[in-house]
Enzyme design. Structure first.
Site, mmCIF file in Angstrom:
data_model
loop_
_atom_site.group_PDB
_atom_site.id
_atom_site.type_symbol
_atom_site.label_atom_id
_atom_site.label_comp_id
_atom_site.label_asym_id
_atom_site.label_seq_id
_atom_site.Cartn_x
_atom_site.Cartn_y
_atom_site.Cartn_z
ATOM 1 C CD GLU A 1 -3.117 0.904 2.163
ATOM 2 O OE1 GLU A 1 -4.053 0.130 1.889
ATOM 3 O OE2 GLU A 1 -3.024 1.503 3.245
ATOM 4 C CG HIS B 1 8.069 -29.643 2.923
ATOM 5 N ND1 HIS B 1 8.553 -30.896 2.621
ATOM 6 C CD2 HIS B 1 8.734 -29.238 4.029
ATOM 7 C CE1 HIS B 1 9.465 -31.251 3.530
ATOM 8 N NE2 HIS B 1 9.582 -30.253 4.389
ATOM 9 C CE LYS C 1 -11.388 2.406 2.297
ATOM 10 N NZ LYS C 1 -10.924 3.318 3.378
#
Length: 528
Positions: free
Chosen positions: A322, A351, A455
């Protein structure tokens, strides 16, 4: 490079902080001296820019505010007595409140003490507290913490199921600077409904962490919540962990927040040095710039070799991405900056994806985080002379070597153990590295226009939903998607309309769909 040369390079570039016991090793990043010299003028300017930032320069012109998370751990550096007082009084209030909650001096209605904390927030209001809780909270805490950090109904239900009958002894923290963050507002509304359904008074168990005179602050005061704590406008969400946002939930769990602040302060002091080789944050910024050619061309893979640091990479995702993910630089040029961050923990990830890191696409650099202390107390031997912790250390060293042998760059950060002081130091180290890197590439690390755009787009969809349901109610008959769009003058939003009615139908929300949903143009939609 042969092993003798690598050993010499390691010694040449190893940084060690005696007070904290922290090592930063960038010797396995394959830059040369000419590259370091080339960046010297940029660092000289970046150090000056950092000094100005800490002195109170306006760093976020979008909002006309300073950026002062450094003052949280060194209030004497704040540019005014008022700001210094705000910091010290808030810290004292957090400590005093947490002590009263943990001792039972402040009690839930009809109960002896609070047993649980429910923290409602999103982004920086959740990621830091979650990371610190995982890193430092006791396995058998006096006060157990839960999080609502999304607006997913199933996830919210699951959290309340976890709390169960202990809702009556649960303290709720609602964390939002503006009080208008939709996800946090939704979590608060859901919590109020859960309390009401249980016959409980939400206000008598609720605390707000918010900006002064925000919507949330006004709600908390008008409803008589238990307490409120301030969020300062000079603190961004991704750098708020050492403010009331993170210190309050940590203190409620019994974490030594003064030690966290002390570790951050000591690391801040180390990263003010105007010498790249003697500044651990500058070393990280140098390595990041080299890895991505100053353009974020490679991803940052973070592998902490300690279970308690599991969420560190998730915390860093927001802090780094951000802050650095920007379309424009400070001069208005289109630059598309950023560094992608991902990771989990070692040796689990060996793994999972170290095979690709060593032999696949070389589009990354790794950060390995080593913790020297294995555990409190002695360890059993899993083999003669070898413990589980020895294996973990060997696996880290083996990964570093395997990557280096195949010309894959890596950074190794070593800390003595995971303590509040060390967690504070790690937070500060990366906050400072992000700031210095941003100055190196000439971007503003302290605004986030892309987040605000997302938003607004979400708000537009919800407004469209209201228009769709109103149109269906008024129609009195089934409509095609195009007919709905025509009625509300939204022919350019047919795809959104399709997704809206599909979602409402799936949840029994007064919308019926007739036809094959995989062939949208055939659908008929009606209220019902």
């Amino acid at each position: 490079m042969d092993t003798v040369a690598l050993w010499k390079r390691y010694q040449d570039w190893l940084y060690y902080h005696a007070g904290l016991g922290v090592y930063v090793d960038i010797s396995r990043m394959s830059f040369d001296d000419a590259f370091v010299q080339q960046l010297a003028p940029r660092f000289e300017q970046a150090f000056k820019d950092m000094d100005e930032l800490e002195s109170g320069a306006i760093a976020n012109p979008d909002e006309g505010r300073m950026v002062g998370h450094y003052w949280l751990r060194a209030p004497d550096l704040a540019p005014s007595e008022e700001l210094k007082k705000d910091v010290t009084e808030t810290l004292d209030a957090v400590e005093a409140f947490a002590k009263k909650i943990r001792s039972g001096e402040i009690k839930p209605p009809g109960g002896d003490r609070f047993t649980d904390v429910l923290s409602i927030g999103i982004g920086g209001s959740a990621l830091g507290p979650q990371f610190v809780s995982k890193a430092l909270a006791s396995a058998t805490p006096d006060v157990e913490i839960h999080f609502i950090d999304n607006t997913d109904p199933t996830g919210i239900d699951h959290t309340f199921e976890e709390i169960g009958d202990r809702l009556k002894s649960t303290l709720v923290l609602v964390v939002s600077k503006s009080g208008g963050t939709p996800e946090t507002r939704n979590g608060m509304v859901e919590a109020k409904a859960a309390f009401e359904a249980a016959g409980l008074d939400f206000a008598k168990q609720a605390v707000a962490v918010t900006g002064k005179d925000s919507k949330l602050d006004n709600v908390a005061k008008s409803e008589g919540w238990v307490s409120t704590f301030p969020m300062f406008d000079w603190i961004g969400g991704r750098t708020s962990e050492l403010s009331a946002v993170g210190l309050l939930p940590a203190a409620l769990q019994g974490v030594d927040i003064r030690a966290m602040l002390a570790g951050a302060k000591e690391m801040d002091e180390a990263t003010r040095v105007h010498d790249v080789k003697q500044n651990p944050a500058a070393l990280l910024a140098l390595a990041w710039y080299f890895a991505g050619n100053g353009q974020g061309e490679k991803d940052m893979v973070v592998l902490p070799y300690k279970d308690s640091l599991l969420l560190f990479s998730r915390y860093l995702q927001q802090l780094v991405m951000e802050s650095l993910g920007k379309e424009k630089d400070l001069d208005g040029n289109t630059v598309y900056q950023g560094i992608a961050v991902y990771g989990n923990k070692g040796s689990t990830d060996q793994h999972a994806y170290v095979q690709q890191l060593r032999e696949g696409v070389p589009n990354f650099f790794a950060t390995l985080i080593e913790v020297l202390k294995d555990r409190d107390g002695s360890s059993v031997e899993v083999e003669p002379g070898v413990t589980s912790g020895d294996y973990l250390s060997g696996l880290l060293q083996g990964t570093r070597r395997a990557l280096s042998e195949n010309n894959r760059d890596s950074i190794t950060i070593t800390v003595p153990e995971v303590t509040p002081k060390m967690v504070g130091a790690l937070i500060a180290l990366y906050e400072r590295a992000v700031s210095l890197y941003a100055f190196l590439v000439n971007i503003n690390a302290y605004h986030q226009p892309g987040v605000e755009a997302g938003k607004q787009a979400a708000a537009d969809v919800l407004e469209l939903q209201n228009q769709v349901t109103a149109a269906l109610s008024e129609a009195g008959s089934a409509l095609s998607l195009d007919e709905i769009a025509g009625k509300i003058d939204a022919m350019d939003k047919v795809e959104n309309i399709y997704k809206i009615v599909r979602h409402l139908n799936a949840n029994g929300r007064g919308v019926k769909i007739e036809g094959d949903v995989s062939v949208p143009e055939t659908l008929k939609v009606s209220a019902g």
